[in-house]
Motif scaffolding. Structure first.
Motif, mmCIF file in Angstrom:
data_model
loop_
_atom_site.group_PDB
_atom_site.id
_atom_site.type_symbol
_atom_site.label_atom_id
_atom_site.label_comp_id
_atom_site.label_asym_id
_atom_site.label_seq_id
_atom_site.Cartn_x
_atom_site.Cartn_y
_atom_site.Cartn_z
ATOM 1 N N TYR A 1 1.026 -1.322 0.324
ATOM 2 C CA TYR A 1 -0.004 0.295 0.075
ATOM 3 C C TYR A 1 0.996 1.202 -0.056
ATOM 4 C CZ TYR A 1 -3.902 -3.242 1.385
ATOM 5 O OH TYR A 1 -4.844 -4.093 1.163
ATOM 6 N N THR A 2 2.047 0.893 0.135
ATOM 7 C CA THR A 2 2.967 2.072 0.402
ATOM 8 C C THR A 2 2.880 3.485 -1.372
ATOM 9 O OG1 THR A 2 4.649 0.950 -1.035
ATOM 10 C CG2 THR A 2 4.410 0.779 2.099
ATOM 11 N N TYR A 3 2.834 1.833 -2.112
ATOM 12 C CA TYR A 3 2.391 2.687 -3.616
ATOM 13 C C TYR A 3 1.571 4.771 -3.697
ATOM 14 C CZ TYR A 3 -2.694 2.560 -4.490
ATOM 15 O OH TYR A 3 -3.991 2.281 -4.283
ATOM 16 N N ARG A 4 0.666 4.075 -2.198
ATOM 17 C CA ARG A 4 -0.743 6.199 -1.949
ATOM 18 C C ARG A 4 0.592 7.311 -2.151
ATOM 19 N NH1 ARG A 4 -3.951 2.774 1.678
ATOM 20 N NH2 ARG A 4 -5.787 1.467 0.782
ATOM 21 N N ASP A 5 1.786 6.949 -1.761
ATOM 22 C CA ASP A 5 2.936 8.081 -1.034
ATOM 23 C C ASP A 5 3.761 8.265 -2.019
ATOM 24 O OD1 ASP A 5 1.350 7.396 1.499
ATOM 25 O OD2 ASP A 5 3.174 5.722 2.269
ATOM 26 N N ASN A 6 4.107 8.030 -3.215
ATOM 27 C CA ASN A 6 4.297 7.747 -4.091
ATOM 28 C C ASN A 6 3.920 8.938 -4.909
ATOM 29 O OD1 ASN A 6 6.153 8.301 -6.923
ATOM 30 N ND2 ASN A 6 7.023 6.534 -6.326
ATOM 31 N N SER A 7 4.158 10.426 -5.921
ATOM 32 C CA SER A 7 2.607 11.007 -6.339
ATOM 33 C C SER A 7 2.855 10.328 -7.706
ATOM 34 C CB SER A 7 3.691 12.257 -6.429
ATOM 35 O OG SER A 7 4.699 12.747 -7.006
ATOM 36 N N GLU A 8 3.878 9.717 -8.590
ATOM 37 C CA GLU A 8 4.004 9.210 -9.433
ATOM 38 C C GLU A 8 3.387 8.555 -9.616
ATOM 39 O OE1 GLU A 8 7.852 9.356 -11.010
ATOM 40 O OE2 GLU A 8 8.305 11.305 -10.543
ATOM 41 N N LYS A 9 2.675 7.991 -8.908
ATOM 42 C CA LYS A 9 1.961 6.206 -8.532
ATOM 43 C C LYS A 9 0.885 5.925 -7.209
ATOM 44 C CE LYS A 9 5.639 3.654 -8.707
ATOM 45 N NZ LYS A 9 7.131 2.674 -8.030
ATOM 46 N N ALA A 10 0.424 7.207 -6.973
ATOM 47 C CA ALA A 10 -1.319 7.273 -6.182
ATOM 48 C C ALA A 10 -1.509 6.968 -7.124
ATOM 49 C CB ALA A 10 -0.957 8.572 -5.200
ATOM 50 N N LEU A 11 -2.924 7.379 -8.094
ATOM 51 C CA LEU A 11 -3.709 7.377 -8.980
ATOM 52 C C LEU A 11 -3.570 5.936 -9.976
ATOM 53 C CD1 LEU A 11 -3.647 10.973 -10.370
ATOM 54 C CD2 LEU A 11 -4.595 10.115 -8.118
ATOM 55 N N ASP A 12 -3.123 5.392 -9.798
ATOM 56 C CA ASP A 12 -3.007 4.379 -10.296
ATOM 57 C C ASP A 12 -2.625 2.650 -9.417
ATOM 58 O OD1 ASP A 12 -2.728 2.112 -11.969
ATOM 59 O OD2 ASP A 12 -1.310 2.819 -13.337
ATOM 60 N N SER A 13 -4.151 2.394 -9.333
ATOM 61 C CA SER A 13 -3.862 1.380 -7.927
ATOM 62 C C SER A 13 -3.549 -0.038 -8.552
ATOM 63 C CB SER A 13 -5.263 0.945 -7.593
ATOM 64 O OG SER A 13 -6.263 0.540 -8.624
ATOM 65 N N ARG A 14 -2.680 -0.179 -10.275
ATOM 66 C CA ARG A 14 -2.146 -1.315 -10.301
ATOM 67 C C ARG A 14 -1.115 -1.901 -9.161
ATOM 68 N NH1 ARG A 14 -2.217 -0.809 -16.216
ATOM 69 N NH2 ARG A 14 -2.092 1.451 -15.774
ATOM 70 N N TYR A 15 -0.061 -0.262 -9.149
ATOM 71 C CA TYR A 15 1.103 0.240 -8.051
ATOM 72 C C TYR A 15 0.814 -1.412 -7.052
ATOM 73 C CZ TYR A 15 3.226 2.395 -11.609
ATOM 74 O OH TYR A 15 4.138 3.121 -13.019
ATOM 75 N N ILE A 16 -0.256 -1.816 -6.558
ATOM 76 C CA ILE A 16 -0.492 -2.152 -5.419
ATOM 77 C C ILE A 16 0.068 -3.458 -5.446
ATOM 78 C CG2 ILE A 16 -3.183 -3.357 -5.919
ATOM 79 C CD1 ILE A 16 -3.516 -3.094 -2.506
ATOM 80 N N HIS A 17 0.060 -4.165 -6.696
ATOM 81 C CA HIS A 17 0.638 -5.242 -6.684
ATOM 82 C C HIS A 17 2.149 -5.513 -7.284
ATOM 83 C CE1 HIS A 17 -2.374 -5.389 -10.052
ATOM 84 N NE2 HIS A 17 -1.680 -5.669 -10.366
ATOM 85 N N ARG A 18 2.818 -4.448 -7.593
ATOM 86 C CA ARG A 18 3.508 -3.981 -8.049
ATOM 87 C C ARG A 18 4.588 -3.170 -7.336
ATOM 88 N NH1 ARG A 18 1.505 -0.208 -13.625
ATOM 89 N NH2 ARG A 18 0.573 -2.402 -15.136
ATOM 90 N N GLY A 19 4.716 -4.335 -5.657
ATOM 91 C CA GLY A 19 5.834 -4.182 -4.984
ATOM 92 C C GLY A 19 6.805 -4.448 -5.059
ATOM 93 N N LYS A 20 8.428 -4.019 -4.446
ATOM 94 C CA LYS A 20 9.577 -4.172 -4.416
ATOM 95 C C LYS A 20 9.205 -5.709 -3.743
ATOM 96 C CE LYS A 20 12.048 0.370 -4.200
ATOM 97 N NZ LYS A 20 12.104 -0.522 -5.560
ATOM 98 N N PHE A 21 9.941 -6.246 -4.316
ATOM 99 C CA PHE A 21 10.113 -7.970 -3.649
ATOM 100 C C PHE A 21 11.099 -8.200 -2.949
ATOM 101 C CE2 PHE A 21 12.338 -11.888 -3.730
ATOM 102 C CZ PHE A 21 11.764 -13.449 -3.938
ATOM 103 N N CYS A 22 10.616 -8.489 -1.554
ATOM 104 C CA CYS A 22 10.780 -8.487 -0.256
ATOM 105 C C CYS A 22 11.989 -9.859 -0.329
ATOM 106 C CB CYS A 22 10.005 -8.982 0.198
ATOM 107 S SG CYS A 22 10.419 -8.848 1.843
ATOM 108 N N TRP A 23 13.327 -9.480 -0.204
ATOM 109 C CA TRP A 23 14.031 -10.275 -0.393
ATOM 110 C C TRP A 23 14.567 -10.872 1.337
ATOM 111 C CZ3 TRP A 23 16.149 -13.134 -4.325
ATOM 112 C CH2 TRP A 23 15.947 -12.936 -4.846
ATOM 113 N N GLU A 24 14.274 -10.293 2.394
ATOM 114 C CA GLU A 24 14.240 -10.375 3.987
ATOM 115 C C GLU A 24 12.520 -12.193 3.678
ATOM 116 O OE1 GLU A 24 12.545 -9.254 8.276
ATOM 117 O OE2 GLU A 24 13.063 -7.399 6.410
ATOM 118 N N LEU A 25 11.524 -11.757 2.870
ATOM 119 C CA LEU A 25 10.447 -13.412 3.247
ATOM 120 C C LEU A 25 11.391 -14.155 2.321
ATOM 121 C CD1 LEU A 25 7.728 -11.083 2.354
ATOM 122 C CD2 LEU A 25 8.361 -12.039 4.574
#
Length: 636
Positions: free
Chosen positions: A502-526
């Motif tokens: 959900y952090t895409y909402r904090d990025n002005s270039e992505k906030a209006l495009d909800s597709r970024y909800i599943h385009r997050g950074k790969f979590c190498w910790e997981l």
């Protein structure tokens, strides 16, 4: 006295002789391939353009790009020509990823190849990486330069090196080739904006508003809410330009042979960087005619057929993957015919949407009908199967069939969107709508596979029982995908159960495009927890690893196996049968919240492919959202 030839001179002569042999062999191979397709290619080209000079230039440039193709790629071409349809082998498993999200840049992806090998992945789809303007790229699908990588991701040399390293590990590389349009920042568009007629003719420019108005009468809108209309007015130029998708994506005019030739040169250039699979973006849109809907027109197939032949001549080891986001009867024609093939592979789009419809309704009837349609197509047709991809889920399913079961389109779409947002009682899914139209109520949906299966909500509630059920559902859906014929495609992060970002909402270039909800950074910790016994990541990763290994070993998963669905009285049970040689697989999937008793077709010995156990079976209990892979010998 004549000078003696030393060792160095002899070696040089030998090298020259060998070089000439190679050049002569290359010349022979190219001539043979060109001769094989020349008559048909010329016929189609002249039918479209009636321009001998441009056709001669195309043939000449094909030879140039063939000569530029390096020895390793030519050897790979030859190997694939001999093996035939290498992409249809049952050990193929793909993964799609954004380079920056997965590993920062292209060199980072190269460093992560051992992880991809751990995943049993031998086909990676690198999401758009060509140079495109920030904030006006539609996720990279507005290309400003077809021969330049986004600087923050690396260079073309980095790309070619990655492809070479992938080939050494038996991994194929896929990229997007955006044929329908360019960015408004592309060199052609810049010159067209300056009023250069040569470059204006490469797009659809009209000073007379009546022509765009005529197009609008018959051409549907792709994004009526966020990008209404199919034209954009340029006040400084006093012209309208066709922009089917977004105002910054200018549609190319394939009526101009210069456009076709130059785009084919770009295609061959990219193939020569070591790309194995070229995904043709938005294929149905590339030919426009006034008075039509500008979709799936016959000349689109002419262009794709010519592209296929050009590839067969210059770089026959590559595969064309067509993106046709439409119902099966409109998708299948893009395979062409056995005699005159077009795309090697196509996306199994409708099945993906219908799968999630089945999750929400617990009713397999529509999915079964969809699978029956796909199974009835020629076995030579290769589909790419997936649960989730980089894009939204559009509910393009068979509403005529649903109406027979008293389900109306508008309220059903609302039900699906409410269900997957978690607004419906009993729903465990979480996600967001995309491109919602407040007037029609239509919308698309965005979320990761894990979040749609309930892993996100179970983790938030810290409920172990719900988490186990969510993981079981996630694995079952992947097993169902692996059961289908074609290539299974994972979305990066699905193998570790990565949830919505959900952090895409904090990025002005992505906030209006909800597709970024599943385009997050790969979590190498997981990803570091895949060996941690009992963790969510370990349970999903190890299960997928096992499914991939079984699929690779068992002939019943061959591309040429006979596949059909079996009628079963319970509407929440999907039953798929695969037959190959003397073996028969019964794959049974429980799309419900209840445990079901499954009656086998006959009381006989079955081998459980998941456990390796063999036993006489008459019936078996199948837990909720679980599956069976039971194999038996066919009695003759």
């Amino acid at each position: 006295m004549p000078k003696k030839t030393g060792r160095n001179g002899s070696a040089a002569k030998t090298a020259l002789a060998q070089s000439k042999i190679i050049r002569d062999e290359d010349e022979r191979v190219f001539r043979e391939r060109l001769a094989r397709y020349y008559d048909e290619l010329r016929w189609l080209y002249m039918e479209l353009y009636d321009n001998n000079d441009m056709f001669a230039e195309l043939c000449s440039q094909m030879k140039v790009y063939y000569n530029q193709r390096n020895r390793k790629l030519k050897a790979l071409d030859q190997k694939r020509e001999i093996s035939g349809k290498w992409y249809r082998k049952r050990d193929m498993t793909g993964m799609m990823m954004y380079i920056d999200n997965f590993a920062g840049n292209i060199k980072g992806v190269q460093e992560k190849l051992p992880y991809l090998e751990q995943c049993h992945v031998n086909y990676i789809h690198l999401m758009p990486f060509l140079d495109s303007p920030k904030g006006r790229s539609d996720g990279g699908y507005a290309v400003a330069d077809f021969r330049k990588v986004k600087p923050e991701l690396g260079t073309m040399d980095d790309l070619a090196e990655l492809a070479e390293k992938c080939h050494e590990k038996g991994i194929s590389v896929c990229m997007d080739f955006v044929m329908n349009h360019t960015s408004e920042d592309h060199e052609w568009a810049v010159k067209a904006r300056e009023g250069d007629g040569e470059y204006m003719s490469r797009y659809f420019f009209y000073s007379d508003p009546s022509i765009p108005q005529e197009y609008e009468k018959t051409v549907p809108q792709v994004f009526p809410t966020t990008a209404p209309g199919n034209f954009t007015y340029l006040p400084k130029q006093g012209h309208y330009v066709m922009t089917t998708f977004y105002p910054y994506q200018w549609d190319l005019n394939y009526r101009n042979p210069r456009v076709f030739n130059e785009m084919m040169y770009n295609f061959l250039y990219l193939a020569n960087q070591g790309m194995d699979i070229i995904r043709i973006d938005a294929v149905p849109y590339i030919w426009k005619e006034l008075g039509t809907d500008c979709r799936n027109l016959p000349k689109v197939h002419t262009i794709v057929r010519m592209m296929r032949m050009i590839g067969e001549i210059v770089c026959p080891g590559i595969v064309l993957l067509g993106e046709v986001v439409m119902e099966p009867e409109k998708v299948a024609p893009y395979f062409g015919t056995v005699e005159k093939p077009e795309c090697h592979m196509l996306y199994n789009v409708t099945t993906m949407a219908t799968t999630w419809n089945t999750v929400a309704t617990r009713d397999i009837r529509l999915l079964r009908k969809q699978m029956d349609i796909v199974c009835s197509l020629p076995k030579e047709y290769t589909f790419l199967n997936y649960l989730r991809c980089h894009d939204d889920i559009g509910w393009g399913i068979d509403y005529a069939e649903l109406k027979r079961w008293e389900m109306e389109e508008v309220p059903h779409k609302k039900y699906l969107n409410d269900y997957f947002q978690g607004k419906t009682e009993g729903s465990v899914s979480r996600g967001e709508l995309y491109n919602e139209d407040p007037i029609t109520g239509d919308a698309r949906f965005c979320a990761t596979t894990a979040s749609m299966c309930g892993i996100e909500s179970a983790g938030f509630e810290q409920d172990d029982v719900k988490m186990s059920r969510a993981i079981t559902k996630d694995i079952m859906l992947h097993a169902y995908m692996f059961t289908q014929s074609g290539i299974p495609m994972l979305y990066s992060g699905d193998e570790i159960g990565q949830i919505n970002d959900y952090t895409y909402r904090d990025n002005s270039e992505k906030a209006l495009d909800s597709r970024y909800i599943h385009r997050g950074k790969f979590c190498w910790e997981l990803a570091g927890r895949i060996r941690e016994k009992g963790s969510v990541q370990n349970r999903i990763f190890s299960a997928l690893f096992k499914l991939e290994a079984i699929r690779k070993e068992e002939p019943v998963f061959d591309a040429d196996a006979e596949v059909y669905t079996k009628d079963y009285s319970d509407l929440s049970i999907l039953w798929i049968v695969r037959k190959a040689g003397p073996e028969e697989l019964h794959a049974v999937f429980n799309f419900s919240d209840e445990c079901k008793t499954i009656w086998m077709p006959e009381t006989t010995e079955y081998a459980d492919l998941l456990t390796g156990e063999k036993r006489m079976l008459e019936k078996v209990n199948l837990p909720s959202w679980d599956f069976l892979w039971m194999k038996k010998e066919i009695r003759i």
